[in-house]
Design an enzyme around this catalytic site. Structure first.
Site, PDB file in Angstrom:
ATOM      1  N   LYS A   1      -5.294 -11.693  11.822  1.00  0.00           N
ATOM      2  CA  LYS A   1      -4.822 -10.533  12.584  1.00  0.00           C
ATOM      3  C   LYS A   1      -4.461 -10.878  14.046  1.00  0.00           C
ATOM      4  CE  LYS A   1      -5.891  -6.877   9.552  1.00  0.00           C
ATOM      5  NZ  LYS A   1      -7.078  -6.779   8.684  1.00  0.00           N
TER       6      LYS A   1
ATOM      7  N   TYR B   1     -14.254  -4.461   3.297  1.00  0.00           N
ATOM      8  CA  TYR B   1     -12.912  -4.902   2.919  1.00  0.00           C
ATOM      9  C   TYR B   1     -12.704  -6.300   3.481  1.00  0.00           C
ATOM     10  CZ  TYR B   1      -7.912  -5.471   2.572  1.00  0.00           C
ATOM     11  OH  TYR B   1      -6.662  -5.973   2.278  1.00  0.00           O
TER      12      TYR B   1
ATOM     13  N   ASP C   1     -16.857 -12.171   8.987  1.00  0.00           N
ATOM     14  CA  ASP C   1     -15.418 -11.939   8.832  1.00  0.00           C
ATOM     15  C   ASP C   1     -14.928 -11.193  10.074  1.00  0.00           C
ATOM     16  OD1 ASP C   1     -12.883 -11.073   8.284  1.00  0.00           O
ATOM     17  OD2 ASP C   1     -13.352 -10.186   6.336  1.00  0.00           O
TER      18      ASP C   1
ATOM     19  N   TYR D   1       0.828  -1.211   0.000  1.00  0.00           N
ATOM     20  CA  TYR D   1       0.000   0.000   0.000  1.00  0.00           C
ATOM     21  C   TYR D   1       0.867   1.269   0.000  1.00  0.00           C
ATOM     22  CZ  TYR D   1      -4.325  -2.527   0.398  1.00  0.00           C
ATOM     23  OH  TYR D   1      -5.394  -3.326   0.117  1.00  0.00           O
TER      24      TYR D   1
HETATM   25  C1  LIG Z   1      -7.234  -7.150   7.203  1.00  0.00           C
HETATM   26  C2  LIG Z   1      -8.527  -7.788   6.877  1.00  0.00           C
HETATM   27  C3  LIG Z   1      -8.599  -8.869   5.981  1.00  0.00           C
HETATM   28  C4  LIG Z   1      -7.398  -9.357   5.235  1.00  0.00           C
HETATM   29  O1  LIG Z   1      -6.439  -9.911   6.091  1.00  0.00           O
HETATM   30  P1  LIG Z   1      -4.920 -10.036   5.598  1.00  0.00           P
HETATM   31  O2  LIG Z   1      -4.271 -10.826   6.674  1.00  0.00           O
HETATM   32  O3  LIG Z   1      -4.402  -8.641   5.485  1.00  0.00           O
HETATM   33  O4  LIG Z   1      -4.933 -10.745   4.286  1.00  0.00           O
HETATM   34  C5  LIG Z   1      -9.827  -9.467   5.786  1.00  0.00           C
HETATM   35  N1  LIG Z   1     -10.923  -9.031   6.406  1.00  0.00           N
HETATM   36  C6  LIG Z   1     -10.899  -8.004   7.278  1.00  0.00           C
HETATM   37  C7  LIG Z   1     -12.157  -7.586   7.963  1.00  0.00           C
HETATM   38  C8  LIG Z   1      -9.704  -7.337   7.526  1.00  0.00           C
HETATM   39  O5  LIG Z   1      -9.681  -6.299   8.372  1.00  0.00           O
END
Ligand SMILES: *Cc1c(COP(=O)(O)O)cnc(C)c1O
Length: 428
Positions: free
Chosen positions: A267, A144, A238, A17
């Site tokens: 994460k 996202y 998610d 990015y």
């Molecule tokens: C960061 C994020 C992703 C992607 O995760 P990466 O480990 O960066 O590939 C997917 N969904 C959400 C809600 C996110 O915040």
């Protein structure tokens, strides 16, 4: 010749990015502890964004370090097809105990994007395996879900995805049911669900992170989930960003009355120590892949699936998540954020101020701006100059700290936000 990390980096590395032509040199970090990053020039930075939202317990946590180093000396890796190992078994057992009751199986991958890819593939193949033609996905506008092609497809179409547009599959986008817009979104969802071919609904529960910490209530999310489930549409939560305490409870789904069919994690899952992705699903989903017919299996896997060291880091992180001080810290940070947010209400320069648990977002009043507006860089630099790492999303600045952040450190972060407000008031 300048031999700094920063200078050497610029010879060889390509950063995420980042417009490499105009970006300032990267800051070389030599060590970190708790909420603080130590740079090679001796500067200290408070990591108020948990290093892209992963570092939930603070940096170089001794408990995680100990567990990881033990694991490295015991079993660093083994293929996960045909074989298994204690860290993966124990992690799945412990995770499932913390998740909504219907979650029955754990599938490992490497990051948030792959956790989402796996969830989408499970949802689509769930219907395919039964010979049912349901192929469409519903997602929220502004969402996202990651940077791989499937994850991009279910994410907001933006300048980030434009070069790949023709390769992204069609998705039905629903407006986020932000306060005041709930009924409208629910009505649109009802209409959408009249289509016969909807396979699944994927969402970031309670907080859409990347688009600017856009928040909506558990009540409307419960209603949306209930609607989907009553029409036989699979629900994918998610929790890559919201998982492991971010929203003030262990999981955002702990706030809702409905259960998701599938969940995605990454994460915070290893406390920011190792890359690891997890997709969990209900028994109904899992059972639809069981067959004498080998082609009904899930043909997905990564070389490092369920890496024992990553699982060990995650187990150590779970010890901390299950410690009583964990929820105390969440409450402390939430209360502190909330009081600070209250103090901003009605002040010049503040367009809005939002908070869910440990996430605080301030939207500055700046007229028409975009992500690429120079204001973003000015605010970013202002924070760095004051020893705080904050990464504004355009005119929205958020705080998403490691839960070990001290009250004094939080006050310093708030002080920077106040300086930003004054800067904005002068500039606009
Ligand atoms: C960061 C994020 C992703 C992607 O995760 P990466 O480990 O960066 O590939 C997917 N969904 C959400 C809600 C996110 O915040």
């Amino acid at each position: 010749m300048n031999n700094s990390l920063s200078a050497r980096d610029q010879q060889v590395n390509w950063h995420p990015y980042t417009q490499m032509q105009t970006a300032p040199p990267p800051i070389g970090i030599v060590r970190a502890e708790g909420a603080v990053l130590y740079a090679e020039d001796g500067t200290e930075y408070i990591d108020a964004v948990s290093s892209w939202w992963v570092n939930i317990h603070g940096h170089a946590h001794p408990h995680i370090a100990e567990r990881v180093s033990q694991q490295l000396r015991t079993l660093e890796h083994v293929i996960f097809a045909g074989f298994t190992h204690a860290p993966a078994v124990e992690l799945s057992e412990r995770l499932l105990k913390l998740l909504p009751q219907n979650q029955a199986k754990v599938f490992y991958s490497d990051n948030g994007s792959t956790a989402v890819e796996v969830a989408l593939k499970m949802a689509l193949q769930f219907w395919h395996n039964q010979g049912i033609n349901k192929t469409k996905i519903i997602a929220l506008e502004g969402s996202y879900h990651g940077d791989t092609f499937g994850a991009m497809s279910v994410s907001e179409r933006s300048v980030f995805t434009r070069p790949f547009q023709q390769y992204l599959f069609d998705v039905e986008f629903l407006p986020v049911p932000v306060p005041g817009k709930e009924e409208q979104t629910l009505a649109q969802l009802e209409t959408l669900l009249q289509q016969e071919d909807i396979a699944a609904f994927i969402f970031e529960p309670l907080v859409l992170g990347t688009t600017g910490m856009v928040m909506y209530t558990p009540e409307v999310l419960s209603k949306m989930m209930a609607l989907c489930r009553s029409r036989g549409v699979l629900v994918i939560a998610d929790e890559v960003m919201t998982g492991f305490g971010r929203t003030g409870k262990r999981f955002a789904c702990d706030y809702v009355n409905e259960v998701p069919d599938l969940m995605c994690f990454s994460k915070g899952i290893t406390g920011g120590t190792m890359a690891l992705g997890v997709t969990t699903c209900s028994k109904t989903i899992f059972d639809s892949f069981l067959s004498d017919d080998k082609t009904k299996a899930l043909f997905h896997g990564h070389s490092y699936t369920a890496n024992p060291v990553a699982c060990a880091a995650s187990l150590a992180s779970l010890d901390l998540v299950e410690d009583e001080s964990f929820l105390e810290n969440l409450d402390r940070i939430s209360a502190s954020h909330s009081a600070f947010a209250q103090s901003l209400v009605g002040l010049p320069g503040i367009k809005s101020c939002r908070q869910t648990g440990t996430i605080l977002a301030i939207e500055f009043e700046v007229g028409e701006t975009t992500y690429f507006h120079s204001l973003r860089d000015q605010l970013y630099n202002l924070a760095l100059e004051n020893g705080v790492l904050l990464r504004p999303l355009g005119n929205i600045v958020y705080v998403l700290p490691p839960y070990c952040i001290t009250q004094a450190q939080l006050e310093k972060v708030y002080d920077v936000l106040e300086q930003m407000r004054q800067f904005v008031v002068q500039a606009f």
